[in-house]
Design a protein around this motif. Structure first.
Motif, short mmCIF file in Angstrom:
data_model
loop_
_atom_site.label_atom_id
_atom_site.label_comp_id
_atom_site.label_asym_id
_atom_site.label_seq_id
_atom_site.Cartn_x
_atom_site.Cartn_y
_atom_site.Cartn_z
N UNK A 100 -18.65 17.26 -22.63
CA UNK A 100 -17.95 17.24 -21.35
C UNK A 100 -18.81 16.64 -20.23
N UNK A 101 -20.10 16.93 -20.20
CA UNK A 101 -20.95 16.38 -19.14
C UNK A 101 -21.09 14.87 -19.30
N UNK A 102 -21.18 14.37 -20.53
CA UNK A 102 -21.24 12.93 -20.76
C UNK A 102 -19.95 12.26 -20.30
N UNK A 103 -18.82 12.89 -20.59
CA UNK A 103 -17.54 12.33 -20.16
C UNK A 103 -17.41 12.33 -18.64
N UNK A 108 -17.44 9.19 -13.61
CA UNK A 108 -18.06 8.89 -12.32
C UNK A 108 -18.56 7.45 -12.28
N UNK A 109 -19.15 7.01 -13.37
CA UNK A 109 -19.67 5.65 -13.45
C UNK A 109 -18.54 4.63 -13.39
N UNK A 110 -17.44 4.91 -14.07
CA UNK A 110 -16.30 4.01 -14.06
C UNK A 110 -15.65 3.94 -12.67
N UNK A 116 -18.14 -0.66 -17.56
CA UNK A 116 -19.44 -0.32 -18.12
C UNK A 116 -19.53 -0.95 -19.51
N UNK A 117 -20.75 -1.15 -19.94
CA UNK A 117 -20.99 -1.80 -21.22
C UNK A 117 -21.76 -0.86 -22.15
N UNK A 118 -22.04 -1.35 -23.34
CA UNK A 118 -22.69 -0.54 -24.36
C UNK A 118 -23.99 0.08 -23.86
N UNK A 119 -24.78 -0.70 -23.11
CA UNK A 119 -26.05 -0.17 -22.59
C UNK A 119 -25.82 1.08 -21.75
N UNK A 120 -24.81 1.03 -20.89
CA UNK A 120 -24.52 2.18 -20.02
C UNK A 120 -24.00 3.37 -20.82
N UNK A 128 -28.62 10.55 -19.46
CA UNK A 128 -28.85 10.11 -18.09
C UNK A 128 -27.63 10.41 -17.23
N UNK A 129 -27.87 10.70 -15.97
CA UNK A 129 -26.77 11.00 -15.05
C UNK A 129 -26.15 9.70 -14.54
N UNK A 130 -24.97 9.81 -13.98
CA UNK A 130 -24.28 8.64 -13.43
C UNK A 130 -25.12 8.00 -12.34
N UNK A 131 -25.74 8.81 -11.47
CA UNK A 131 -26.55 8.24 -10.38
C UNK A 131 -27.77 7.49 -10.92
N UNK A 132 -28.38 7.99 -11.97
CA UNK A 132 -29.51 7.28 -12.58
C UNK A 132 -29.07 5.93 -13.15
N UNK A 133 -27.94 5.93 -13.80
CA UNK A 133 -27.43 4.71 -14.43
C UNK A 133 -27.02 3.70 -13.36
N UNK A 134 -26.39 4.17 -12.29
CA UNK A 134 -26.01 3.27 -11.20
C UNK A 134 -27.25 2.60 -10.60
N UNK A 135 -28.30 3.37 -10.44
CA UNK A 135 -29.54 2.82 -9.91
C UNK A 135 -30.08 1.71 -10.83
N UNK A 136 -30.06 1.95 -12.13
CA UNK A 136 -30.52 0.96 -13.10
C UNK A 136 -29.62 -0.28 -13.04
N UNK A 137 -28.32 -0.07 -12.94
CA UNK A 137 -27.38 -1.20 -12.86
C UNK A 137 -27.62 -2.03 -11.59
N UNK A 138 -27.88 -1.35 -10.48
CA UNK A 138 -28.15 -2.06 -9.23
C UNK A 138 -29.44 -2.87 -9.33
#
Length: 167
Positions: A100-103, A108-110, A116-120, A128-138
């Protein structure tokens, strides 16, 4: 079948209700379960017998379909279909509840990035949290913007849009 029921389960888990949009997935899942039982012999109770065919009978002005098996067998087939659907629903519920937390992070990321792609997805599954992933994407976006080829492509796109709007 679990995948088809995943949307229904997710709605129930996250929204608390099931929408009418789930009807198509439910119809497909039921049809698949019926074929598993009646055509492909994937039922322990019934065994490797094909009950998929039905006879068309002309009655007066209309054609009617008549099952090529007894009412008792129809009851067993219905029970087996229901068992397959309920088991798949239970497994989908267990999988989605356990993740559930991953979903939630994926949703949130979507909402934030739309795509989002396979890496995300891999990062989400690694915890990793959505905010961490957004930072990496930015950071990736910023690196790409500094690339001269990306700059040139962006300038060409802007020129195309400008020419299209003039027409």
């Amino acid at each position: 079948i679990q995948v088809l029921l995943g949307g229904i389960v997710a709605e129930k888990l996250f929204v608390g209700d099931i929408s009418t949009g789930a009807s198509s997935d439910l119809k497909k899942a039921t049809s698949l379960a019926r074929r598993m039982v009646t055509e492909w012999g994937m039922s322990d109770k019934i065994g490797p017998v094909n009950y998929g065919g039905s006879d068309q009978v002309f009655i007066g002005r209309d054609m009617q379909t008549r099952a090529s098996y007894s009412e008792a067998m129809a009851t067993i087939i219905d029970e087996e279909i229901q068992t397959i659907i309920k088991t798949a629903h239970q497994k989908a519920t267990e999988l989605l509840s356990a993740n559930k937390s991953a979903l939630d992070n994926m949703a949130r990321l979507l909402v934030e990035r739309e795509t989002i792609y396979q890496d995300e997805v891999d990062m989400i599954m690694d915890g990793k949290s959505a905010s961490e992933i957004i930072k990496i994407m930015e950071e990736k976006d910023n690196i790409a913007k500094e690339n001269p080829f990306v700059k040139m492509e962006k300038a060409m796109d802007e020129k195309r849009e400008e020419n299209a709007s003039e027409k």
